[in-house]
Design a protein around this motif. Structure first.
Motif, short mmCIF file in Angstrom:
data_model
loop_
_atom_site.label_atom_id
_atom_site.label_comp_id
_atom_site.label_asym_id
_atom_site.label_seq_id
_atom_site.Cartn_x
_atom_site.Cartn_y
_atom_site.Cartn_z
N LYS A 565 42.20 25.40 5.58
CA LYS A 565 42.14 24.48 6.71
C LYS A 565 41.45 25.12 7.91
CE LYS A 565 45.01 21.36 9.41
NZ LYS A 565 46.33 20.84 9.67
N GLN A 568 37.76 25.02 7.95
CA GLN A 568 37.18 23.69 8.13
C GLN A 568 37.26 23.20 9.57
OE1 GLN A 568 39.28 21.22 5.36
NE2 GLN A 568 37.81 21.56 3.73
N GLU A 569 38.27 23.63 10.32
CA GLU A 569 38.48 23.11 11.67
C GLU A 569 37.44 23.66 12.65
OE1 GLU A 569 43.06 22.01 12.52
OE2 GLU A 569 42.61 24.14 12.43
N THR A 570 36.98 22.77 13.48
CA THR A 570 36.10 23.20 14.57
C THR A 570 36.96 23.62 15.75
OG1 THR A 570 35.98 21.00 15.52
CG2 THR A 570 34.35 21.53 13.83
N LYS A 571 36.31 24.18 16.75
CA LYS A 571 37.04 24.63 17.93
C LYS A 571 37.68 23.44 18.64
CE LYS A 571 36.49 27.55 22.00
NZ LYS A 571 35.54 28.35 22.82
N ALA A 572 36.95 22.35 18.70
CA ALA A 572 37.48 21.15 19.37
C ALA A 572 38.72 20.62 18.64
CB ALA A 572 36.40 20.07 19.42
N GLU A 573 38.68 20.68 17.31
CA GLU A 573 39.82 20.20 16.52
C GLU A 573 41.04 21.09 16.71
OE1 GLU A 573 37.42 18.01 12.85
OE2 GLU A 573 37.95 20.13 12.71
N THR A 576 42.53 20.18 20.05
CA THR A 576 43.23 18.89 19.95
C THR A 576 44.58 19.06 19.27
OG1 THR A 576 41.10 17.77 19.79
CG2 THR A 576 43.04 16.53 19.08
N ARG A 577 44.59 19.88 18.20
CA ARG A 577 45.85 20.09 17.47
C ARG A 577 46.88 20.78 18.33
NH1 ARG A 577 47.08 24.33 14.46
NH2 ARG A 577 44.89 24.99 14.17
N LYS A 580 48.31 18.37 20.92
CA LYS A 580 49.29 17.47 20.32
C LYS A 580 50.63 18.16 20.12
CE LYS A 580 46.37 14.17 17.81
NZ LYS A 580 45.98 13.69 16.48
#
Length: 1654
Positions: A565, A568-573, A576-577, A580
């Motif tokens: 995972k 696959q995740e970008t810095k923006a993602e 965001t995570r 949250k």
């Protein structure tokens, strides 16, 4: 007793029935049962209906039996379940019609011996005790009966039958006026009303005495009728002689014989003996009186006639039907004396047939009971031997041998005298037939239309019917039919055919709710108000907050293999995570604080009142999202429940326990164990185990937490003290059923935020409101998120991203040639309630949509029993589209032309799928439990109805358990206990015991899925009992489960308010009450309101009304003072004293108003409304929308009492009021028709079926009962049956939902619309592909090649008709008035007739203004115009009986006058042309008939085929009419009918070959007059013309016998039709001053004005 004494009463009885006749509902007898409800056919009514068929000639027995069997087969193929009843007393009505006596007896014997029909002949009369017991046992839903007999006495007998049936709550259906189509049979339905039941009860003794007098009168008539035929011979002596003749024949033919031979010889011998005795008695009388009135037939002449009859029977024995169908038709009639003897012989036939049935020891073949005599054949033989015998034609060896054998036997049976030898056949010279200048009908001279199709050059024709064209006859280019075609100017649908102005289509003509281009401030405010209300309406449907939709491009998937995972995740993602995560932590902290604040008060409340405290605790849980907080709250609740349970058990001692606290404890255990297992600590497990031990569930507690068990007696006693007394599995099934955990679908659709598929709802207004409430989106100017298109209005339909519409309007868009660019933009279609594909109205539209759409779709339904067949059909359609795409070189990328700029890339990336997937889901969220309401001495009670009680062992053996018959958990326990009780040695009793069942054992939490496994095991076991020989035990189980007797003696309509009150007391509101008549829906709602008002009135203090009146007067005076003071203040503003006076008046006004409101306030127990559900402002907002509507005031008054009604005649604002207030919980009682069955989101706690009806069928029962049990609020739904017979309830529960069956898919107007699309579509290739898809893929012809070929021929017939009428040219292009015809396609064939009138100039002749140059037309012209239109559109008929003796009318004329002469002549000419074309079509399509079946009777399959007799010259001579027998049934030909009879309108359905699948409804004929089965004229209802004259809806209810809601709907449709015609004519006419255009505009305006004043 003399019948004259009762004549006045008989007339009263007739008048009672006559008053009900015009109120009869013209409905389909069969809707959507796989098997219909059980009903009865009166056999004598059936006989009369067939005897009166105009194509039948007297004496043609086989033709008669064909008509009977064809009718019965039609009933059976439509699912009919019935018995035929012949009453013994009814036989007396035929003695003055002796030709029908043997026919009736033969019919009974035939149905009993040669068919599987249930025939009942053991009832003496309709007032017998045996008949009454039979009705009470079988409880048929209706009885089909004639309303008029062949004579007055028989009519009275039918009246007794109708009255007695009503008395026993059996509805009456009339034979008269029945019409059948492919799937249904329409008839006049007269329900059993309470007042009619009371008429019988009050006059029972008089009715019985009158009936006995009638029967005695009929017996007298028998003696009078027989005296001229048999002289002094006694009835008993004649019956005895018949018996002796049969006995003698048995000695002559000990081996037995065929019924035709037996009847021939016995009847001839018996009639000869009787005639011989009659001549002897006459000669003695003549000798005594020396008077001779005329020379009777000599015995030798009668012998000759009997010889001819024997010869005709020999013909019947030897000749096949194919040969007999070609018999010449002799038009000459018998001479009087021959007719008299033939009547005597028919009586002898009756004597023999009456005695035949008891001769069981003799081998008698009854197969050919249907073919005992052929009078036309007998006439032919008689005519030949009288006029043509000189030719000396040979009989043939076989016929001669049979004839000689028959006559020799007759001679042996006639003992007193010698009857002579078989030959010669005629020994006397007197002619038996009257002289006639044209004794033989020459059918070869009948002029038939040219047999052939007009050649056409059209690609659609070649592609659809090209494979059969080579085998069809075509007219040559020089044929008069072809040369007479008028070359018309091509009609372009896009451009006005005269003035070149754009021509509107059905979409343009639909009322636009808002003008999208307007910038008027008032308009913009109204739009804003509309959208605000829609969001409010949508919010009432669901409590989902609005989401803002952001358009994103579709990203192509990339497959790089499995990766973690993090990679696959970008810095923006990642950011965001993390955000949250922080937000969730913050939210959890807030909820913990909130609980810490509320916990103390909730815990204290639970100590005081556990139920109230638990409710508050559950309210908090619903608002809470944190799992850890929820877990803590649940544990607090569990601890409180345990404490409450201990205190309760200590106080109750050993008495029977109330287990509601135990249920609450287990609910908390369910939640903790199942929802939060990861949060459970050891201490928590100990608490749960402790709770389980206190409930007595030691094994479950041990499985959760092991403890050392002390074995002393004290602890055991304490355990028993707190125990619930039953095992854990039984406790959960019996008491926890509604709370068992479900396996819900909670996976959100990834394409749309917060969208879970199984919460989607249906119906245009609700879906539109839901979408507008749920989603928002920024769009460019001119575009909208959601649009609506219905027949009543439209807005944003073609510029929206989501269009909500109805099938008929969607079809308009798909078939409109210049809307194809919009059609290509469609990306997805959802078809809700797709089972309407098999419905009564509009089914073919659903077919068209499913076969025309190119995009993916979702078709939804909860009630289809053959989904695999539907899937297979849809898959065949998709295969066609795949081939079409490949053939046209198209794929989804090339169809992206219709995409908006910027979305082309998305379209290119999408994949087109041609696979149709079937997804089945068989689980319902809530259990439904059924209850039967019974009324005894004004007290309403309820009995639980176990679903298995609807079954029988026979049903289980044949069909098994219905797939959707489900049991609630407590019903499962009830079934097990009953099975255990009735089979002491049941081998699997231990295995299926709830405590030992493998899926329950040692489970703390039993889930709903576990109970389904238990249910299936019990069902399988009971089925095994039935199939393995334990039927007796199974039968006892099912019998024990049935509820006790249901008592309903009172007028159930009067008991309705008490039913509602009882449900309120039981806390079973809100409830929906389903009824099936508009009037009843409104009346029941009003009765509840009246009941509550009377209840309030009883509670009000004696002086309350006077006080209210006084206060109203004071208020009026104060208001006047305030107004007066305002006037004074305006003149003098400087006087503060006046200002003080104003304040005093206002204060006094406010005080008086408060006191008055309190005085008039409805007490809480005198209303079902929940005042807390809505604030006053919101309520007023809803009320304001209906302040100007027709029913608005009444609906508001009802709503104040918490009551409403809902049906199709309400407008959408009125419906919305009821829907919103019901969903919000303000209204809690709604009476409704089936408008709430399909899709509308109005869930409730209870559903009540409060009226029996044909429309209460398997489909509607499931749709309506599905409303019970509000998801998220009610875990159990209750269904109540009120005034529904027990057999009907059983039928509803065990009947399967209907299978989808195709209707006839084509019509003339549809073919025209398809040709319009094919020739004018924006994309010709795509348009033609759609047209061919519609033509090739009807559900009716799926896997039926013969049906498909028939449809191809019908398509050619439609094209031929359209070409001849000038709507198409020979290249298939629309011309002339094609546009006007297609715009009125709802009204075929009236649209075609209307245009033919227009083309002939009839409307121009009629529409003359009051004076030259004027634009106004007289009232007389307007009324004549309405008269013409009323004869064309919205036609409804009265039964013929009402026309014969109408009552007095007050405002209306009621019966519509015929068309004016010039219009009538034009209609006759139009019908003649159509009939000729259709006859030609039938002759061509007849080649598709299955002739093997055509030579068999339809029901008994008695075969009359065989090789023709070639060795008989006489047979060949008499049966030489080969021509003119192509499209007519060979059975019908026996009455002298030929193809020429196809040219007579109204005969088609009864004479054509039955296996070609064509009926008269497919011919676009509009008969000016309609006649029922007995040849009586059925008048048209003049409601439209009457309303135009007096403008009173009440007048239509009173005089025209119409229901108010139905009348309103019909008038609305009529007004819309006039408006549509008016708009079309204005667009089509160049001359703006044209009188016809102006007249229709004046009529449209005036009719709408009158209508809007209702």
């Amino acid at each position: 007793m003399d019948l004259e004494k009762y004549m006045m009463f008989l007339e009263d009885m007739s008048q009672l029935i006559l008053n009900e006749v015009p109120k009869a509902d013209y409905d389909s007898l069969f809707n959507d049962f796989v098997e219909s409800e059980f009903f009865l056919l009166d056999g004598d009514s059936l006989l009369i209906m067939c005897v009166c068929e105009k194509s039948l000639k007297q004496g043609q027995d086989l033709h008669f039996f064909y008509l009977v069997e064809r009718y019965l087969v039609d009933l059976i193929t439509k699912g009919g379940q019935f018995a035929v009843v012949f009453f013994k007393d009814a036989e007396n009505t035929y003695f003055n019609l002796p030709e029908l006596l043997p026919l009736r007896t033969a019919l009974i014997l035939h149905l009993q011996h040669n068919t599987n029909i249930d025939v009942r002949t053991d009832f003496s009369g309709c007032l017998s005790q045996e008949w009454e017991a039979f009705l009470e046992e079988s409880y048929p839903y209706f009885l089909i009966v004639a309303d008029e007999g062949l004579n007055n006495l028989q009519t009275h007998l039918f009246n007794f039958l109708i009255i007695q049936s009503w008395a026993l709550k059996i509805n009456a259906v009339l034979f008269a006026g029945q019409v059948a189509d492919v799937l249904r049979l329409y008839a006049y339905f007269m329900p059993s009303r309470h007042k009619n039941q009371m008429f019988f009860q009050k006059n029972r003794r008089t009715i019985e005495n009158a009936y006995r007098s009638l029967i005695k009168q009929l017996e007298k008539c028998r003696a009078l009728a027989f005296a001229p035929l048999f002289g002094n011979l006694k009835w008993e002596n004649m019956m005895e002689e018949a018996h002796e003749t049969i006995s003698l024949l048995k000695q002559l033919w000990p081996e037995g014989s065929d019924i035709r031979r037996v009847l021939c010889v016995t009847s001839c011998s018996l009639s000869l003996r009787f005639y011989h005795q009659l001549l002897e008695s006459r000669s003695e009388t003549t000798a005594a009186h020396q008077q001779v009135e005329g020379k009777p037939l000599a015995l030798q002449e009668v012998e000759d006639l009997c010889k001819l009859h024997c010869l005709s029977v020999a013909f019947l024995l030897c000749l096949p039907l194919s040969q007999r169908a070609c018999t010449r038709f002799v038009t000459s009639h018998w001479i009087e004396d021959i007719q008299t003897f033939l009547k005597m012989k028919k009586c002898c036939d009756y004597f023999i047939l009456s005695d035949v049935n008891i001769s069981e020891s003799w081998n008698l073949d009854l197969t050919h009971l249907s073919d005992l005599s052929d009078e036309l054949l007998l006439k032919n033989i008689a005519f030949y031997y009288e006029n043509e015998n000189a030719q000396g034609l040979h009989l043939g060896n076989v016929i001669t041998k049979d004839y000689e054998h028959l006559w020799d036997t007759v001679s042996k049976l006639v003992r007193p005298f010698d009857v002579g030898k078989p030959f010669p056949l005629r020994t006397t010279k007197r002619p038996f037939l009257k002289k006639n200048p044209s004794p033989i009908k020459d059918t070869s001279m009948e002029k038939m239309p040219s047999l052939g199709f007009i050649p056409m050059s059209c690609q659609v024709v070649d592609n659809f019917v090209g494979d059969i064209l080579k085998d069809l006859p075509f007219l040559t280019s020089d044929d008069p039919v072809v040369t007479s075609l008028v070359k018309q100017k091509e009609f372009d649908e896009l451009v006005h055919w005269h003035s070149h102005k754009p021509l509107s289509d059905d979409y343009d003509r639909t009322k636009c709710q808002f003008n999208e281009k307007s910038r008027d401030p008032y308009y913009l405010r109204s739009v804003q108000k509309y959208h605000v209300f829609q969001r409010f309406y949508g919010n009432s449907l669901e409590s989902v907050s609005s989401k803002f939709v952001v358009t994103q491009g579709i990203k192509p998937r990339k497959f790089y293999g499995p990766t973690s995972k993090k990679t696959q995740e970008t810095k923006a993602e990642i950011i965001t995570r993390e955000n949250k995560k922080r937000l969730l932590a913050k939210e959890e902290e807030k909820e913990e604080k909130k609980w810490s604040v509320l916990s103390f008060s909730i815990e204290e409340e639970m100590k005081e009142d556990l139920n109230s405290g638990i409710k508050n605790l559950e309210d908090f849980l619903k608002s809470c999202k944190s799992s850890s907080v929820k877990f803590r709250v649940e544990m607090v609740g569990l601890t409180a429940c345990l404490k409450a349970w201990k205190e309760y058990c200590q106080s109750e001692g050993e008495t029977t326990k109330d287990l509601s606290i135990a249920v609450q404890m287990m609910k908390r255990i369910y939640s903790v164990v199942e929802k939060y297992p990861e949060l459970l600590q050891e201490a928590d497990r100990q608490v749960i185990a402790k709770c389980l031990r206190y409930l007595g569930f030691e094994e479950l507690a041990s499985s959760l937490h092991l403890t050392q068990v002390a074995g002393n007696v004290t602890k055991e006693k304490r355990k028993n003290k707190y125990s619930v007394g039953i095992g854990p599995a039984r406790f959960q099934l019996q008491y926890m059923g509604p709370y068992l955990l479900r396996d819900e679908r909670k996976d959100p659709d990834p394409r749309v935020q917060d969208f879970i598929p199984d919460t989607w709802q249906a119906l245009v207004n609700q879906v539109a409101a839901t979408v507008q409430n749920r989603f928002r989106k920024n769009l460019p100017d001119g575009e909208a998120l959601c649009g609506v298109f219905t027949r009543d209005y439209r807005h944003d339909a073609l510029n929206s991203q989501i269009l909500i519409t109805v099938p008929a309007c969607f079809e308009i868009l798909l078939l409109a040639p210049h809307r194809q660019a919009w059609v290509k933009r469609i990306r997805y279609v959802i078809f809700d309630e797709v089972h309407c594909l098999g419905g009564e109205i509009g089914a073919e539209i659903w077919e068209h949509l499913l076969v025309m759409i190119r995009c993916p779709f979702l078709a939804l339904s909860a009630t289809i029993s053959n989904p695999e067949h539907l899937t297979e059909w849809l898959q065949s359609v998709k295969r066609y589209w795949k081939q079409a795409d490949e053939r046209m070189g198209q794929n989804i990328a090339s169809r992206s032309v219709g995409c908006r700029p910027g979305s082309r890339k998305d379209c290119l990336l999408a994949k087109q799928s041609y696979r149709v997937r079937l997804v089945l889901y068989g689980e319902r969220y809530n259990d439904l439990e059924k209850h039967i309401c019974s009324v005894n001495n004004g007290v309403i009670s309820f009995n639980h109805f176990h679903p298995c009680a609807a079954l029988t062992t026979d049903h289980i053996e044949k069909y098994g358990f219905p797939s959707d018959l489900t049991l609630s958990p407590r019903e499962m326990v009830q079934l097990y206990d009953t099975m255990f009780h009735f089979w002491a040695g049941w081998p699997r009793a231990q295995e299926l015991c709830p405590e030992e069942f493998i899926h329950f054992k040692n489970k703390i939490v039993i889930k709903k899925s576990d109970t389904r496994k238990y249910e299936e095991s019990l069902k399988a076991e009971l089925t095994d009992w039935v199939k393995s020989g334990c039927v007796k035990q199974a039968r006892m189980v099912l019998k024990h489960l049935r509820p006790g007797s249901v008592i309903s003696s009172e007028n159930m309509a009067d008991m309705f308010p008490l039913l509602v009150e009882k449900l309120k007391q039981m806390e079973k509101l809100p409830a929906l009450f389903f009824l099936f008549k508009l009037g009843a829906v409104e009346e029941r709602a009003r009765s509840v309101k009246t009941f509550l008002e009377k209840k309030q009135q009883r509670k009000r203090p004696p002086k309350a009304d006077k006080e209210a009146h006084d206060m109203e007067n004071k208020l009026r005076k104060v208001r006047k003072s305030i107004e007066k003071q305002k006037t004074i203040d305006e003149k003098s503003l400087k006087k503060p004293r006046n200002m003080d006076q104003s304040l005093i008046h206002e204060a006094e006004h406010d005080n008086l108003l408060k006191v008055l409101e309190k005085n008039l306030e409805i007490p809480q127990d005198c209303t079902y409304a929940d005042q807390k559900a809505l604030d006053a402002q919101t309520l007023q907002t809803v009320f304001d929308r209906v302040k100007l509507t027709r029913k608005g005031a009444e609906l508001k008054a009802l709503a104040a009492r918490g009551v409403g009604y809902h049906h199709s005649s309400l407008n959408f604002k009125e419906k919305q009021l009821v829907e919103i207030l019901f969903r919000k919980g303000f209204i809690r009682v709604v009476t409704a028709t089936g408008t709430l069955a399909l899709g509308i989101n109005m869930p409730c706690k209870s559903v009540v079926f409060a009226q029996n009806s044909i429309y209460l069928d398997a489909l509607n029962y499931r749709q309506m009962s599905g409303r019970a049990g509000r998801r998220g609020q009610d875990l159990l739904g209750d269904v109540y049956f009120f005034d529904i017979p027990l057999p009907k309830i059983e039928k509803l529960i065990k009947s399967n939902v209907p299978q989808l069956r195709g209707q006839f898919p084509l019509s003339i107007s549809l073919v025209l619309r398809l040709m319009l699309l094919a020739s004018k579509g924006d994309d010709p290739g795509d348009a033609q592909a759609k047209v061919l898809s519609v033509l090739k893929h009807s559900l009716l012809s799926f896997k039926q090649p013969r049906t498909l070929e028939m449809l191809k021929l019908y398509f050619l017939f439609a094209l031929q008709f359209l070409v001849k009428e000038g709507y198409l040219d020979r290249e298939g292009n629309p011309v002339g008035f094609a546009g006007l015809v297609s715009h009125l396609h709802y009204h075929e064939p009236s649209n075609l007739v209307f245009v033919s009138f227009l083309v002939r100039g009839l409307f121009h002749n009629l529409c003359q203004p009051t004076r030259k140059g004027s634009k106004l037309f007289s009232q007389d012209v307007m009324e004549k115009l309405v008269l013409v239109l009323a004869n064309l559109f919205g036609r409804t008929y009265f039964p013929a009986k009402f026309h014969e003796s109408p009552p007095k009318f007050y405002q209306s004329k009621v019966f519509l006058e015929d068309l004016p002469k010039d219009f009538k002549d034009a209609l006759d000419q139009y019908n003649k042309n159509v009939t000729e074309d259709f006859a030609s079509f039938l002759m061509i399509v007849s080649r598709l008939a299955d002739m093997k079946q055509e030579y068999q009777l339809p029901l008994s399959h008695t075969d009359f085929s065989g090789e023709e007799c070639e060795d008989s010259q006489l047979a060949s001579y008499l049966m030489s009419c080969k021509e003119g027998r192509v499209a007519i049934s060979p059975f019908v030909c026996l009455s002298g009918n030929s193809d020429g009879d196809l040219l007579c309108p109204g005969t088609l359905d009864h004479v054509t070959l039955r296996t070609i699948g064509i009926s008269s409804s497919q011919a676009p004929v509009l008969c000016p007059q309609r006649f029922d089965n007995q040849g009586r004229k059925m008048p048209l209802n003049a409601y439209a013309l009457d309303f135009y004259k007096h403008g009173s809806l009440t007048g239509l209810v009173q005089d025209n016998r119409m229901n108010e809601g139905l009348a309103y709907q019909l008038l609305k449709d009529f007004a819309l039709t006039i408006q549509s015609i008016s708009v079309s004519l204005r667009e089509l006419c160049v001359n703006e001053e044209d009188n016809v255009v102006l007249a229709f505009e004046q009529l449209s305006k005036s009719f709408l004005e009158k209508f809007n004043k209702i």
